[in-house]
Design a protein around this motif. Structure first.
Motif, PDB file in Angstrom:
ATOM      1  N   ASP A   1       0.824  -1.211   0.000  1.00  0.00           N
ATOM      2  CA  ASP A   1       0.000   0.000   0.000  1.00  0.00           C
ATOM      3  C   ASP A   1       0.860   1.263   0.000  1.00  0.00           C
ATOM      4  OD1 ASP A   1      -2.342  -1.461  -0.043  1.00  0.00           O
ATOM      5  OD2 ASP A   1      -2.538  -1.488   2.145  1.00  0.00           O
ATOM      6  N   TYR A   2       1.944   1.245   0.786  1.00  0.00           N
ATOM      7  CA  TYR A   2       2.844   2.401   0.843  1.00  0.00           C
ATOM      8  C   TYR A   2       3.414   2.706  -0.539  1.00  0.00           C
ATOM      9  CZ  TYR A   2       7.098   5.078   1.519  1.00  0.00           C
ATOM     10  OH  TYR A   2       8.083   6.023   1.408  1.00  0.00           O
ATOM     11  N   CYS A   3       3.876   1.688  -1.236  1.00  0.00           N
ATOM     12  CA  CYS A   3       4.460   1.879  -2.564  1.00  0.00           C
ATOM     13  C   CYS A   3       3.431   2.382  -3.563  1.00  0.00           C
ATOM     14  CB  CYS A   3       5.081   0.582  -3.057  1.00  0.00           C
ATOM     15  SG  CYS A   3       6.582   0.151  -2.167  1.00  0.00           S
ATOM     16  N   ARG A   4       2.237   1.850  -3.487  1.00  0.00           N
ATOM     17  CA  ARG A   4       1.196   2.307  -4.417  1.00  0.00           C
ATOM     18  C   ARG A   4       0.844   3.764  -4.177  1.00  0.00           C
ATOM     19  NH1 ARG A   4      -1.350  -3.173  -4.605  1.00  0.00           N
ATOM     20  NH2 ARG A   4      -0.394  -4.010  -6.480  1.00  0.00           N
ATOM     21  N   LYS A   5       0.766   4.162  -2.893  1.00  0.00           N
ATOM     22  CA  LYS A   5       0.476   5.568  -2.582  1.00  0.00           C
ATOM     23  C   LYS A   5       1.599   6.475  -3.063  1.00  0.00           C
ATOM     24  CE  LYS A   5      -2.386   4.769   1.475  1.00  0.00           C
ATOM     25  NZ  LYS A   5      -2.450   4.811   2.926  1.00  0.00           N
ATOM     26  N   LYS A   6       2.834   6.053  -2.828  1.00  0.00           N
ATOM     27  CA  LYS A   6       3.980   6.890  -3.165  1.00  0.00           C
ATOM     28  C   LYS A   6       4.246   6.937  -4.664  1.00  0.00           C
ATOM     29  CE  LYS A   6       8.691   7.930  -2.053  1.00  0.00           C
ATOM     30  NZ  LYS A   6       9.540   8.215  -0.984  1.00  0.00           N
ATOM     31  N   TYR A   7       4.131   5.812  -5.362  1.00  0.00           N
ATOM     32  CA  TYR A   7       4.546   5.747  -6.760  1.00  0.00           C
ATOM     33  C   TYR A   7       3.408   5.511  -7.740  1.00  0.00           C
ATOM     34  CZ  TYR A   7       9.133   5.316  -4.639  1.00  0.00           C
ATOM     35  OH  TYR A   7      10.258   5.525  -3.909  1.00  0.00           O
ATOM     36  N   SER A   8       2.217   5.335  -7.286  1.00  0.00           N
ATOM     37  CA  SER A   8       1.038   5.020  -8.093  1.00  0.00           C
ATOM     38  C   SER A   8       1.147   3.599  -8.635  1.00  0.00           C
ATOM     39  CB  SER A   8       0.843   6.032  -9.232  1.00  0.00           C
ATOM     40  OG  SER A   8       1.736   5.787 -10.297  1.00  0.00           O
ATOM     41  N   ASP A   9       0.247   3.249  -9.475  1.00  0.00           N
ATOM     42  CA  ASP A   9       0.221   1.895 -10.021  1.00  0.00           C
ATOM     43  C   ASP A   9       1.228   1.706 -11.149  1.00  0.00           C
ATOM     44  OD1 ASP A   9      -1.689   0.925  -8.302  1.00  0.00           O
ATOM     45  OD2 ASP A   9      -3.356   1.563  -9.571  1.00  0.00           O
ATOM     46  N   SER A  10       1.954   2.762 -11.525  1.00  0.00           N
ATOM     47  CA  SER A  10       2.914   2.625 -12.618  1.00  0.00           C
ATOM     48  C   SER A  10       4.172   1.865 -12.189  1.00  0.00           C
ATOM     49  CB  SER A  10       3.295   3.995 -13.169  1.00  0.00           C
ATOM     50  OG  SER A  10       3.964   4.749 -12.174  1.00  0.00           O
ATOM     51  N   LEU A  11       4.437   1.779 -10.897  1.00  0.00           N
ATOM     52  CA  LEU A  11       5.586   1.041 -10.400  1.00  0.00           C
ATOM     53  C   LEU A  11       5.198  -0.416 -10.179  1.00  0.00           C
ATOM     54  CD1 LEU A  11       8.521   1.099  -9.181  1.00  0.00           C
ATOM     55  CD2 LEU A  11       7.377   1.348  -6.973  1.00  0.00           C
ATOM     56  N   LEU A  12       5.958  -1.307 -10.775  1.00  0.00           N
ATOM     57  CA  LEU A  12       5.710  -2.728 -10.538  1.00  0.00           C
ATOM     58  C   LEU A  12       6.379  -3.116  -9.226  1.00  0.00           C
ATOM     59  CD1 LEU A  12       6.329  -4.316 -14.045  1.00  0.00           C
ATOM     60  CD2 LEU A  12       4.152  -3.757 -12.961  1.00  0.00           C
ATOM     61  N   LEU A  13       5.634  -3.716  -8.354  1.00  0.00           N
ATOM     62  CA  LEU A  13       6.152  -4.141  -7.063  1.00  0.00           C
ATOM     63  C   LEU A  13       6.186  -5.659  -7.027  1.00  0.00           C
ATOM     64  CD1 LEU A  13       7.073  -3.445  -4.205  1.00  0.00           C
ATOM     65  CD2 LEU A  13       4.673  -3.491  -3.526  1.00  0.00           C
ATOM     66  N   ILE A  14       7.397  -6.195  -6.961  1.00  0.00           N
ATOM     67  CA  ILE A  14       7.577  -7.642  -6.885  1.00  0.00           C
ATOM     68  C   ILE A  14       7.865  -7.979  -5.437  1.00  0.00           C
ATOM     69  CG2 ILE A  14       9.001  -9.582  -7.613  1.00  0.00           C
ATOM     70  CD1 ILE A  14       9.473  -7.913 -10.217  1.00  0.00           C
ATOM     71  N   VAL A  15       6.992  -8.744  -4.834  1.00  0.00           N
ATOM     72  CA  VAL A  15       7.131  -9.073  -3.423  1.00  0.00           C
ATOM     73  C   VAL A  15       8.148 -10.197  -3.270  1.00  0.00           C
ATOM     74  CG1 VAL A  15       5.942  -9.873  -1.356  1.00  0.00           C
ATOM     75  CG2 VAL A  15       4.769  -8.335  -2.947  1.00  0.00           C
ATOM     76  N   GLY A  16       9.100  -9.965  -2.386  1.00  0.00           N
ATOM     77  CA  GLY A  16      10.121 -10.960  -2.140  1.00  0.00           C
ATOM     78  C   GLY A  16      10.784 -10.710  -0.807  1.00  0.00           C
ATOM     79  N   GLU A  17      11.675 -11.593  -0.455  1.00  0.00           N
ATOM     80  CA  GLU A  17      12.439 -11.426   0.775  1.00  0.00           C
ATOM     81  C   GLU A  17      13.743 -12.196   0.650  1.00  0.00           C
ATOM     82  OE1 GLU A  17      11.224 -13.915   4.332  1.00  0.00           O
ATOM     83  OE2 GLU A  17       9.389 -14.057   3.147  1.00  0.00           O
ATOM     84  N   GLU A  18      14.705 -11.803   1.479  1.00  0.00           N
ATOM     85  CA  GLU A  18      15.960 -12.528   1.590  1.00  0.00           C
ATOM     86  C   GLU A  18      15.886 -13.345   2.867  1.00  0.00           C
ATOM     87  OE1 GLU A  18      20.786 -11.803   1.673  1.00  0.00           O
ATOM     88  OE2 GLU A  18      19.455 -10.112   1.310  1.00  0.00           O
ATOM     89  N   ILE A  19      15.967 -14.649   2.694  1.00  0.00           N
ATOM     90  CA  ILE A  19      15.825 -15.579   3.812  1.00  0.00           C
ATOM     91  C   ILE A  19      17.225 -16.100   4.144  1.00  0.00           C
ATOM     92  CG2 ILE A  19      14.706 -17.687   4.613  1.00  0.00           C
ATOM     93  CD1 ILE A  19      12.674 -17.240   2.284  1.00  0.00           C
TER      94      ILE A  19
END
Length: 182
Positions: A2-20
């Motif tokens: 939600d933070y990324c969408r508010k800050k960058y709009s829907d034009s930014l692709l957000l790939i969810v990941g993590e370093e385990i």
């Protein structure tokens, strides 16, 4: 998200990941998990962690094998046991590695780049920067992913099909046709 969408709009692709990290007796292993639906805690083994990633249809990429194990002989790096696991990919270059070149003369920025491509793994190059100071001080590493569709699914499909060019510290890796396209 939600933070990324508010800050960058829907034009930014957000790939969810993590370093385990930190499973079993090898505390140096790190695994990059991409395209996740939910958080994955480190399991008791690398194999179990990879299975948890795959259960979410995610991609499991071993991160910075070279610099994580810089004080071990080459045959103790994870690369030497890679075929024992269902890894999808390999981080072939890591910007933080250039700070770990020891008196041995080894370049710990790179971990088996051409072999990774030749063996058919997904390959990535990353800075491993965790803050702005590290972005400035670490090597310059990035990826060009040739997508057919500008979407998260399009990025995943391009990675799976190996439509990638990796740049790190003025070295370029990838399949010849994508290097030419770059």
């Amino acid at each position: 998200v939600d933070y990324c969408r508010k800050k960058y709009s829907d034009s930014l692709l957000l790939i969810v990941g993590e370093e385990i990290e930190n499973w079993g007796s090898r505390k140096t292993d790190h695994l990059l998990a991409l395209f996740l639906n939910e958080y994955i805690p480190a399991a008791d083994s690398l194999e179990e962690t990879i299975n948890l990633i795959h259960a979410q249809e995610g991609i499991a990429i071993l991160a910075h094998d070279a610099w994580s194990n810089y004080d071990l002989p080459d045959d103790k790096w994870r690369w030497s046991t890679r075929k024992e696991y269902q890894l999808d990919g390999w981080e072939i270059a890591n910007g933080s590695g250039h700070t770990r070149n020891l008196s041995s003369g080894k370049d710990f920025t790179f971990s088996h780049p051409q072999e990774t491509i030749d063996e058919g793994y997904i390959y990535l190059s990353n800075s491993d920067a965790h803050n702005i100071d590290q972005v400035i001080s670490r090597g310059k590493c990035c990826n060009y992913v040739f997508v057919k569709e500008y979407s998260v699914a399009g990025v995943k499909e391009a990675l799976v099909q190996r439509r990638i060019v990796c740049l790190c510290n003025n070295k370029i890796y990838g399949q010849r046709n994508y290097i030419d396209l770059y």
